[in-house]
Each structure stands twice: as C-alpha cells, then as structure tokens.
Write a protein that holds these residues in place. Structure first.
Motif, PDB file in Angstrom:
ATOM      1  N   ASP A 274       0.859  -1.182   0.000  1.00 26.96           N
ATOM      2  CA  ASP A 274       0.000   0.000   0.000  1.00 26.96           C
ATOM      3  C   ASP A 274       0.905   1.244   0.000  1.00 26.96           C
ATOM      4  OD1 ASP A 274      -1.912   1.933   0.505  1.00 26.96           O
ATOM      5  OD2 ASP A 274      -2.255   1.340   2.588  1.00 26.96           O
TER       6      ASP A 274
ATOM      7  N   VAL B 207       0.381   4.301   0.749  1.00 24.56           N
ATOM      8  CA  VAL B 207       0.217   5.128   1.952  1.00 24.56           C
ATOM      9  C   VAL B 207       1.024   4.537   3.097  1.00 24.56           C
ATOM     10  CG1 VAL B 207      -1.456   6.011   3.619  1.00 24.56           C
ATOM     11  CG2 VAL B 207      -2.076   5.862   1.189  1.00 24.56           C
ATOM     12  N   ARG B 208       0.943   3.228   3.218  1.00 28.39           N
ATOM     13  CA  ARG B 208       1.703   2.547   4.271  1.00 28.39           C
ATOM     14  C   ARG B 208       3.203   2.755   4.060  1.00 28.39           C
ATOM     15  NH1 ARG B 208       2.862  -3.127   4.644  1.00 28.39           N
ATOM     16  NH2 ARG B 208       3.736  -3.479   6.712  1.00 28.39           N
TER      17      ARG B 208
ATOM     18  N   LEU C  71       4.298   6.162   5.168  1.00 28.75           N
ATOM     19  CA  LEU C  71       4.376   6.256   6.629  1.00 28.75           C
ATOM     20  C   LEU C  71       5.599   5.497   7.144  1.00 28.75           C
ATOM     21  CD1 LEU C  71       0.591   5.826   7.462  1.00 28.75           C
ATOM     22  CD2 LEU C  71       1.952   7.883   7.844  1.00 28.75           C
TER      23      LEU C  71
END
Lengths: 472, 472
Positions: free
Chosen positions: A443, A445-446, A449
C-alpha cells in the motif's frame, strides 16, 4: 545517503571504549547468508557485551555515518543480515549478550538478551517445566533477537502466535544511543503507542533490540502427534476444521507435507525413516496438546476415524511414544535440509487466506507448468495459511540452468498470491530479497508512513540500510 | 496549536458533500462520559456512512483545523471521547458504519466496520458457531472501533489476548484523507513495519479506524464455570497455577472477586443472587473451555479437591448448567454497576507482574488506610495481572466529601504500582485522565518517539488532541 566505511581507523576510535572481547575476528560467516545469494563487503565485527557497549558502538557509528547490520544467528533467508555493495559495514553481533536475565515460572515469563540462541531459550523454559512455544528448524543457531527483529513464525503459530504475540516487553537502543526501556512483564499495559510491535519485525532498520521479556506457556499435560495422508489440500483444510471442532484450540500445529518432500528425503537422505512408501501426494502433520486426563492417541484416532468417515484421510501414523513423536517432527524438520541438498530455484514464503489455498495450489501448479519443467515442493504451516512454495529443477538436473529465470518466476508466483489476497512474505520478512515486492505490492500510503518512521528513528540512515525499504 | 470551531459555517461547507443522514442531532450524550468527570463543549456530530464520507469529513476538518473526536459507543472510562475546553469539536460518530462486511467461518475471520456494537459482533460469530472472544461489561453499547482504538481487554484475555491479538487487519483513514488499506485476513504477514498495532491503542489520535478483520475462535466444545472461595490473594495465584497445570490453557478466565463487591451488591441490588453469605473476603471466578469428551464439572471438581487438599480453597459453587454459568457471570459483570451505585472516589485500572500482586494488595491496603476511611473493592482479571482497584466512601457516606482528594489518592496508588513494576493503565487506556501519569511515569525516550509519530500522522494536530499526549 553517503556512508563511511567501518575501517581500521573507525575501529581504533572504539578501541579504548570497549572490552577487547567486543572486537571479533571478521570471519566470512558474518558476511554471507545461508542461500549464498548476497554477501557484505568485508567489514568490522563488534560484539557488545552489554547495553552500554551497544550504545557506545551505535553513537560512534551514527556520528561517523557507518552502516550497521545488527546480527543474530545469521540464519535469515531474505538477506536481511548482509548489506550488499557499498562502504564496509559494521556487523553488530549480539552473540555475547546471551544471558537469560531472569525466569519467572509462576508468571510464565522469561527475560532473555537478544543473543540467546533459540534452543537455549527452549532449554531454559524446560528447566522450569514451561514451554517457549516459538520453534523453527534453525533453532540451534538462530538467536532470539533476530527472531524478534523478523517476527519469526514457525510451527506453533496456530496455537501460540508469531514471535510478536510472545513478546511482552523490549529493551532496545536507538541509533543515537538513547535506550528504550520497555522490559515490562505485564500482560496488559495500555499506556500509549505500541513501539514494541513497531520494532518487532522492523528487521534491524530502526533500532537494536538488546533484550526481551517473553511469554512462556504451561507444557500441555498430554501431547500427541500424527501424520495423516489426506486426499487433497481441500481435504487437509476440512480435516483442520474437523480437528478444531473436536479439540478446540488443542490443535497446536497443522503442517502440510508434500509428497515431493518425502521424495527429496529418499533422494538425498535415504537413512531418514519415511512413514509411507511410495510417498502419497499430500500429508498433514498434526500436533495436539490436551488437558490432563485426555489420551492424545485416542483423540487422534477418533479424529482419524471421523475424517476417514468423511473421505478426507486414507492412511496415517499416530505416534505411540515421545520417541515416535520426535521422529515424526524430525521428518518435518528435515525437509528444508533435503530441499537445500536438491538445490532450489525459487523458494516462496507466502501466506493466503485459508479458504483460497486449494485454489492457489491448483493455479500455482498450472502457472509453474507453463514456466518450465520444475518440481514443486509445497509444504508449510497450513493452519496459518503459510506455505513454503519452493521450485526445484527436474530430477537429474541441477538448478544452474534455471537460475537466470528466478526473477520472472518470483514475479509470476507473487502476482498470483497477491491477486488472491495473500502476502509475498509470511514469516521470513522482507530483508533485501523482497524490497522490490514491497514497493510493487505494498500500500503506497503505508510505505510513505514507513519511510517517515524510518526517518524519525534513524535520521542518518545507518541502521541496516537497504533492508525492508530501499536505501534512501 | 490553534483550532477552529466545528460551527454552523463549517457544517455548511459539508452539507452538499455528505448524505443528510450523516448530520446527527447534537445530543448531550456525545459530549459526556460515563463517570461525568469531563465534557466536551457542544459541537458538531457527524456520522459517516462509508469510508468516502470519513475521508470527506477528515479532509475538511484538517484543512479548517477543526478538532475531531472519533466516537464509538462512548463507554470509555478515561475521557478519551470528550475533548474538554476549547473550540467546539467535531464528534465523528461511527454509528452508521455498523455493517458486518464478511464472515469466513472456515477461516475463523470476521470483517466488521468500526461502528459494529460488540454484542452484535458476538451474535454474528455465534450465528456461524464461532466465538469472538473479547468481552466486557459494556458490550451492549461499546463499538468495536472504540475497542480497537483503546486495545480493550476484558475477561478472556488470559486465553485469547487483548483486542490487539484478535485483529488481523485494519482499514483506517488518516487526517489528510489518505486511506490505509490493510484489511488482510492473513495470520502471518511480515511485510514491513507494523502500523496496525500502532493504530490499535492510539485512542483516535493518529487516524480513524473504519473497519477490521478480526479473529474468531472455535467455540470450546465443553465449557464450565465455578466461583471458588480462596483463602487469600496468594492462594488465588496458587490456584491459577494449579488450574493451568491441570487444564493447560483450557483456563479461559480467572477473575478475582473481592468480598466488598458482594457487599455492594447486597447494598444496592439485593435482588441479585449471591452465592455466599456473608461474603467471604476473596473469591475467584474460573471459566474453562475443554476439548470434546471432557466433563467440565468434573474437571472443576477435581481442581477444587486438589486445591482444597493444599488449603487454597474452602468453599465453592460449580455451575451445573448453562443457566447457572450465566448467573455466575452475571454476578461478576454486575459488580461494576454496583460500584457505580455506591459511587466511587477513585478507580484504578492497574496491572502488575503476577507474582507481586499479593504484595501490592497488602501494601495498597496499608497505604489506603493511611489516606482515609475508604472501602476498597479490588477485583478484576487476576490471570492477566489486571486489577480494578477502586476506592469508595465509608458505608452511609457519599463520595462528595472525598472528591477533592482524588488527585492525591491516584498519585499515591500509582506510585506504589509503578514502584512494583506495574502499569497505571492496564486496559482502559490513557485518555485524558492519565496524560499526567504517562508524562510522570513513562519512559522519556518513548514519549519523544510518540510525539514524533503523532506529528508524522497528524501534522495539524486535529485528531483527538489532548488524549494520550498533552495537546501541543
């Protein structure tokens, strides 16, 4: 980021700040990994004896921008322990921090330093009539710090969870020398963000784990083991369901064994006793731990009979003694060694939602048939949905001719796994082998982060750079 | 950080981007908490119906710098759901996202949205002959998103773990509207840093959890429950050890009951059936789940006899039917209600290493005696080392006269707990009640990292500011 080498000049800066014992001979084993795919450039090997020495080393490396590879038993299978090209690394071996600090049998807790060998942890637990449940084939060499850093799985996850679920508290050192003191032995502690689980599975890229408080379990009063011949992977899953219906979570391990695995044993280690000849296509090793007063042989026989009645199983061996139990487990644990003797082309450590496993095995076989004349040994921790899906050259050939195709094969198999909702790394981790996979399948987004967390913990990028995330 | 109010003008900016159903009446319950210690200023209540609506709301709030309080069942006991003084908040109620998305009985997995009420999750599991093990007294109101955000504990942690251990995957929305898509149902997935566990227990300060893939368990084939009268807290711990020796991890709950709890029931709800009168000082509720063919009554009787032989227990009730089991559990679950009727001065949710619990109980009683004429009701999840150590006014008095002293009492009790290696928040979380405690007792290195993580996820500080960490 530019890194400095861990050269003689760097070593000299530490000479009078560390015990002479911390300076190890730079033996080749520190710069290699079991599958021989990567190596580190020759570098400096330091083995700190305590947390203070870990701090000293990390602060020096952080200041000098020297790359650090935290090093346990060196048994990892994804290249997390070998840093690849670049400046000579500092291999931070935890081998001297190998003390069991404390044992609390009445609390089912053991506090161990990161360098404790897994087998020694098992022995320390056994000495107080307890079980440390996490177990894997490399237990004689792997160290618990590495098991934690990679969130190791193994054969008892079905009942006891991954290494993550067995850890109550961690002590760790950040690259700038700050110590995270979280060596609690509490079962419940809701006091803020979960940094323990952030470090577990971070593969040495955020901090160095120096010690852990780990859960022990009562030794199940009655234990039993069987290998049953199942008609198909579907039948194996139905058997799992039946077993859990009859025995609750008394089922502690449920391992799929591929007939090819027994063929490999016959080919490479004919001295190992095999329970069935010729090898049936699929078998399951099932291990149970039951409350006092239960007869595990009877329970397994009842399970066999019920399963036979449903047409799930056709044959089986139920261990009648502890010696026979050990033999059945040895058989399971020897398969990875036989694989290594044969010489694999690709080994996939994948997980899938349980219900799609038969579909994956069917479609995987079709896919592989289209890729070449490979032999598949598909075995592993079926109860956890975790398969070791390994490809080998045809009988009589070596893998050499096929090695140029590994990237293509990995991609095809992982595409299939991910399309079915699975993971390209179940228990071995990302290491250096699967950095590309994580970027392709992860992912976004993961990943963003994760990169932010990496910068927060390790702003100079010295901790095992290139593992998990591409080096910045 | 300065925040804008979630006022009518702000609501109007969302009017045509959300379903009219998302705009809820701003009833007082959204701005209060069960213990009546804090409240939020009246604000805007929005209940998104899907992930897209959550994104829309968060992006608008993030842009306008409006404070957001993610809101589940509102049953939290540490003020995590009420934001206190300042600009009018946006209460983001998950009540409309209350769908069970999928159930996979053969995989023991259920996928539920954050707004599903815990009891409904239990019912959905039961419908497919499975167990969702996490259970607590507020299950009829609490929502699973809140349980995840606070890593709720409850009565079955001994066998099944906290909410954290029951979660396989999460879907969540970051304050800037990015979606973390991690709704995997895999038992093993070692692909990078563990963001799932970072969000679990972060109490709505990092992101909004919108759905989760959760573990189910087989219903134990044979279940039984007993309440045994133990001689002392030491005897209770010896009984736990004996029980686990006999029944392995068949022991699913092991709850300490203080005689004071039964006295409170007699005082406030005389209609509730009590098994012993007068109330003995200490009792234990023990719940077992065993493999098929075991007789749980017999197993509990054998345990009682062995324990009586060692002088640990003197009396007991073993449930002879499901109805009696439910009665014993009702008794346990009614104690918190009786506490509320009496009106507590201080309620501590602490955990301790198991072996120091008797020492804590002894020293706690001495400490409290020095503080005033309080009645102590010390009950809870003894098997997990988790005690609810609650102080009440003397019989015949109300708590009012004692309330000015709560800060002093909290500090004294928490000092004792922490000095014994325990935690000031076992299962309720930090919320707003224990921000000061976290700063006082927490590892400063960990706190620094937590603040860094907060900035990474929520740079504008809109997510439940003032919970867990002091508002920046």
């Amino acid at each position: 980021m530019t890194h400095a080498p861990a050269d003689a000049a760097f070593a000299d800066t530490l000479r009078d700040r560390l015990s002479p014992k911390a300076f190890r001979e730079a033996e080749p084993r520190y710069f290699e990994e079991p599958r021989g795919r990567w190596s580190s450039p020759n570098g400096l090997v330091l083995a700190p004896g305590d947390v203070e020495e870990v701090r000293t080393i990390l602060m020096a490396a952080n200041e000098a921008r020297v790359r650090v590879v935290p090093y346990g038993g060196g048994t990892g299978l994804v290249g997390g322990q070998v840093i690849g090209a670049g400046a000579a690394p500092l291999v931070l071996s935890m081998e001297r921090m190998n003390r069991i600090r404390e044992v609390f049998p009445e609390e089912n807790v053991i506090v161990a330093e990161a360098g404790v060998i897994l087998q020694d942890l098992h022995d320390a637990a056994e000495k107080v009539d307890r079980l440390f449940p996490m177990s894997l084939a490399a237990k004689g060499t792997a160290r618990i710090g590495g098991n934690l850093a990679t969130n190791a799985g193994g054969v008892n996850v079905l009942r006891y969870g991954n290494t993550r679920e067995l850890c109550l508290g961690l002590e760790a050192v950040l690259p700038d020398g700050r110590v995270l003191s979280g060596l609690t032995r509490l079962r419940k502690d809701n006091t803020g963000y979960d940094l323990r689980n952030l470090l577990i599975g971070s593969e040495g890229t955020l901090a160095v784990i120096t010690a852990a408080a780990l859960k022990l379990a009562p030794v199940p009063p009655e234990q039993g083991t069987a290998i049953l011949v199942v008609e198909s992977p579907e039948a194996a899953l139905s058997l799992l369901s039946l077993a859990r219906g009859q025995l609750g979570d008394g089922v502690s391990a449920f391992e799929l064994i591929d007939g090819t695995g027994l063929d490999f044993l016959e080919e490479t280690m004919p001295q190992v006793k095999r329970p069935f000849a010729p090898a049936p296509p699929w078998m399951v090793l099932i291990d149970v731990g039951l409350a006092r007063g239960n007869d595990p042989q009877e329970a397994l026989m009842a399970l066999f009979e019920a399963a036979a009645g449903e047409g799930l199983v056709s044959d089986g061996v139920i261990a009648q003694s502890e010696g026979q139990r050990a033999e059945l487990w040895d058989l399971r644990e020897t398969i990875p060694l036989a694989n290594r003797e044969i010489g694999g082309v690709c080994s996939h450590d994948v997980s899938l939602p349980l219900s799609v496993i038969p579909d994956f095995i069917r479609r995987g076989a079709e896919l592989v048939a289209g890729l070449g004349p490979f032999r598949i040994n598909c075995f592993g921790h079926l109860g956890d949905g975790n398969l070791h899906y390994n490809l080998f050259p045809p009988k009589g050939e070596t893998r050499d001719a096929y090695m140029p195709r590994t990237a293509e094969i990995y991609e095809a198999v992982h595409d299939l796994v991910v399309s079915l909702g699975g993971s390209f790394s179940a228990e071995h981790g990302v290491g250096r082998l699967k950095v590309g996979e994580l970027e392709r399948y992860g992912d976004p987004v993961r990943l963003e982060l994760m990169r932010g967390i990496k910068r927060l913990f390790d702003p100079n990028g010295i901790m095992n750079p290139g593992a998990v995330l591409a080096a910045g």
